[in-house]
Design an enzyme around this catalytic site. Structure first.
Site, short mmCIF file in Angstrom:
data_model
loop_
_atom_site.label_atom_id
_atom_site.label_comp_id
_atom_site.label_asym_id
_atom_site.label_seq_id
_atom_site.Cartn_x
_atom_site.Cartn_y
_atom_site.Cartn_z
N GLY A 170 0.86 -1.19 0.00
CA GLY A 170 0.00 0.00 0.00
C GLY A 170 0.89 1.23 0.00
N ARG A 171 0.38 2.29 0.60
CA ARG A 171 1.14 3.56 0.55
C ARG A 171 2.50 3.43 1.20
NH1 ARG A 171 -4.49 6.16 1.38
NH2 ARG A 171 -4.40 4.92 3.26
N ILE A 172 2.56 2.81 2.37
CA ILE A 172 3.85 2.73 3.08
C ILE A 172 4.73 1.67 2.43
CG2 ILE A 172 4.96 2.29 5.30
CD1 ILE A 172 2.37 3.40 6.64
N ARG B 264 -3.35 -7.88 -1.16
CA ARG B 264 -4.70 -8.40 -1.43
C ARG B 264 -4.91 -8.52 -2.94
NH1 ARG B 264 -8.51 -4.36 1.43
NH2 ARG B 264 -6.77 -3.16 0.63
N ARG C 137 1.38 -3.12 12.75
CA ARG C 137 0.77 -3.31 14.06
C ARG C 137 1.26 -4.65 14.59
NH1 ARG C 137 -0.11 1.26 14.06
NH2 ARG C 137 -2.04 2.42 14.40
N GLU D 135 1.25 -3.48 23.52
CA GLU D 135 2.03 -2.28 23.86
C GLU D 135 1.47 -1.60 25.11
OE1 GLU D 135 2.10 0.20 20.35
OE2 GLU D 135 2.85 -1.46 19.15
N HIS E 282 7.42 2.03 19.27
CA HIS E 282 6.38 2.55 18.36
C HIS E 282 6.63 4.02 17.97
CE1 HIS E 282 1.96 1.84 16.99
NE2 HIS E 282 2.56 2.70 16.20
N ILE E 283 7.71 4.22 17.20
CA ILE E 283 8.07 5.57 16.77
C ILE E 283 8.10 5.68 15.25
CG2 ILE E 283 9.38 6.14 18.86
CD1 ILE E 283 11.97 5.55 17.19
N GLY E 284 7.38 4.78 14.57
CA GLY E 284 7.45 4.72 13.10
C GLY E 284 7.29 6.05 12.39
C1 GLV Z 1 0.88 4.80 13.99
O1 GLV Z 1 1.11 3.69 14.36
C2 GLV Z 1 -0.07 5.08 12.98
O2 GLV Z 1 -0.93 4.22 12.68
O3 GLV Z 1 -0.04 6.20 12.44
#
Ligand code: GLV
Ligand code: GLV
Length: 316
Positions: free
Chosen positions: A154-156, A176, A236, A265, A283-285
């Protein structure tokens, strides 16, 4: 004046923007709102700027009759029962696009750090253990010319692929549905998940958490991975069965893992914390100053639009 609740700290400039339009309450306690606070306070507002740590399920939504929009300060919205909220006429928005590059960069940071044993080597030096050169000292793995497996283009996932270009990699992807433009742009090959797991040197997970991606990565498909393989997760935690990953790592079936997200988390399994071949981020993505500001502004603009009678800009 309409009233907004912001459930945690956000950039000052965004707060200022919101205060031009609304009366704003903000939780500045440094703690997540409790379940009781959420249940008793949300309906005092016309709009909520929420965090992904706020669980907004049917029980919460049933308390809402005034709230018109919940703007999640995240691209992921698995914390919200979106269908139920929409049934009740509440708009839900997220923050897509503005964080894709930054999150892809975090995935790359993890990949490089695990492959080249950067954190382990840094710690070794700081612990005062560095004595001399040795040919196999902290020998990691090359990244260039390897095979990259992207779970979720997807986008990421696409931004993650884009950043591999200088490394001359073969790209496999599982999604998918097929994406011919993506295939043409990166010479990427569409494969099923087992084929991807078995043939990739590096697997990076970029799917949203839904009922169909929950524990998508499990003991069976991780068992197919190469001995030198590295698993990266910035999506996630619950997309990977964490207990199974611990088992795979303990059995030394793969080289290592880089994780930004976890099933429970902020709890991280102690077994993972003890492993040198695992790099663990809290969780600093999307956490660059620029991106966190852009995300907050987008969430605020969604609220402004809906409370002025418009549509959400990035509704889900
Ligand atoms: C962070 O986890 C987000 O979903 O933006
Ligand atoms: C290493 O530092 C080298 O000069 O090869």
């Amino acid at each position: 004046m309409k009233k907004i609740l912001v459930t945690d700290l956000i950039p000052k400039s965004t707060l200022k923007l919101l205060r031009k339009h609304f009366e704003v309450d903000i939780n500045t306690s440094g703690q997540d709102l409790s379940r009781d606070e959420i249940l008793s306070s949300f309906n005092n507002y016309d709009g909520i700027l929420s965090m992904f740590s706020n669980k907004i399920d049917k029980e919460v939504i049933d308390t809402l009759s005034n709230v018109k929009i919940i703007a999640n300060y995240a691209v992921g919205y698995n914390n919200i029962d979106v269908n139920y909220a929409k049934e009740k006429g509440i708009a839900i928005s997220n923050t897509p696009d503005v964080l894709s590059d930054t999150t892809a960069e975090t995935a790359w940071a993890l990949l490089i750090t695990v492959a080249r044993r950067i954190v382990e080597a840094d710690k070794y030096l700081r612990d005062g253990k560095w004595q001399k050169f040795s040919f196999d000292f902290m020998a990691g793995q090359d990244i260039h010319n390897k095979t990259l497996g992207i779970v979720g283009a997807g986008r990421i996932g696409k931004k993650f692929a884009q950043k591999s270009v200088g490394y001359n990699m073969k790209i496999l992807y599982y999604n998918r549905k097929r994406d011919i433009d993506f295939e043409n742009e990166y010479d990427a090959e569409y494969v099923d998940l087992n084929t991807l797991m078995a043939n990739s040197d590096f697997v990076s997970v970029h799917v949203p958490l839904t009922s169909s991606t929950h524990h998508l990565i499990n003991y069976d498909n991780m068992s197919l991975m190469k001995n030198n393989a590295i698993l990266i997760n910035t999506s996630r935690g619950a997309v990977i069965k964490e207990e199974a990953l611990v088992k795979i790592l303990k059995e030394k079936k793969i080289f290592g893992a880089g994780l930004d997200v976890y099933e429970n988390e902020p709890l991280v399994p102690i077994d993972l914390i003890k492993m040198d071949n695992v790099v663990l981020l809290p969780h600093i993505g999307s956490s660059s100053t620029e991106t966190r500001t852009a995300m907050a502004d987008l969430a605020a603009r969604n609220i402004i639009s809906v409370l002025n009678g418009g549509e959400p800009l990035t509704g889900v």
